[in-house]
Write a protein that holds these residues in place. Structure first.
Motif, short mmCIF file in Angstrom:
data_model
loop_
_atom_site.label_atom_id
_atom_site.label_comp_id
_atom_site.label_asym_id
_atom_site.label_seq_id
_atom_site.Cartn_x
_atom_site.Cartn_y
_atom_site.Cartn_z
N ILE A 58 -0.49 -6.08 -3.94
CA ILE A 58 0.29 -7.31 -3.92
C ILE A 58 0.78 -7.58 -2.51
O ILE A 58 1.34 -6.69 -1.85
N ALA A 59 0.60 -8.81 -2.06
CA ALA A 59 1.23 -9.29 -0.83
C ALA A 59 2.31 -10.28 -1.27
O ALA A 59 2.02 -11.33 -1.82
N LEU A 60 3.56 -9.90 -1.06
CA LEU A 60 4.69 -10.64 -1.63
C LEU A 60 5.47 -11.35 -0.53
O LEU A 60 5.86 -10.73 0.47
N THR A 61 5.70 -12.65 -0.72
CA THR A 61 6.53 -13.41 0.22
C THR A 61 7.58 -14.19 -0.57
O THR A 61 7.36 -14.57 -1.72
N ASP A 62 8.72 -14.42 0.09
CA ASP A 62 9.83 -15.13 -0.55
C ASP A 62 10.40 -16.14 0.45
O ASP A 62 11.38 -15.85 1.15
#
Length: 212
Positions: A58-62
């Motif tokens: 998973i590549a997670l951005t917020d």
């Protein structure tokens, strides 16, 4: 869940009207977390499926404008102090409960193309009250890919839930947030499973080679 989407959009619009006062009350804010907990399943409800899972990176951005504020009910409802660990726990604990083995791409780096990958962008996390109910909405935008294959189109994974507001406690709203995340994870897991079964192009070519 589709029937709940219109309700979720209306609820979110109404809740966001309180964000100004919630932000002003940060000193009195209540905290979620510190980590995601997979909701208990009622005896008459279906448990999340664990069939067909696999390793997924998973590549997670917020990129939300004020990511620490995740709701309001008189005072601001804030994400845990370690917001990154909290969000990672959503996908780590939640996807493991659905049969996957998640890992995370290095910060700022691309996911490993040899694995099933999911680029996840957090669009909305909002937990609030509407009349006598507690309401919640989570919207995740995901771009998924099978090993060695081009990424698919962006998809939206969302959870919307309403329930009676019994006590107005931080724990009650925390449990509601977990339940809303779980709904979004159910849909994400449903789209990941077919990618687990897909062979990488090199493997598929080898399987078709003469004499094999």
């Amino acid at each position: 869940m589709h029937s709940a989407h219109l309700f979720g959009a209306a609820m979110l619009a109404a809740s966001l009207l309180t964000v100004g006062s919630a932000t002003a009350a940060v000193g009195d804010a209540k905290l979620l977390g510190p980590l995601y907990v997979e909701p208990a399943v009622a005896a008459d409800s279906a448990r999340p499926s664990t069939a067909g899972g696999c390793a997924v990176q998973i590549a997670l951005t917020d990129p939300r404008r004020d990511p620490q504020i995740v709701g309001a009910f008189g005072v601001a409802l804030r994400a845990p102090e370690d917001r990154e660990a909290w969000l990672r726990s959503v996908f780590d604990v939640g996807l493991r409960a659905r049969g996957f083995t998640p890992s995370f791409a290095p910060a700022g780096g691309p996911p490993d193309p040899a694995m099933v990958t999911a680029r996840i962008r957090i669009q909305v996390i909002w937990i609030s009250t509407l009349q006598m109910n507690k309401v919640g909405s989570v919207v995740l935008r995901g771009v998924l890919a099978a090993p060695g294959a081009p990424a698919g189109p962006e998809a939206v994974y969302r959870g919307d839930k309403t329930g009676v507001n019994m006590w107005g406690s931080a724990k009650e709203f925390n449990d509601h947030a977990n339940a809303v995340f779980a709904l979004a994870l159910d849909d994400l897991a449903e789209d990941l499973r077919p990618l687990c079964a897909a062979q990488p192009p090199a493997t598929a070519a080898l399987a078709r080679a003469p004499g094999r």
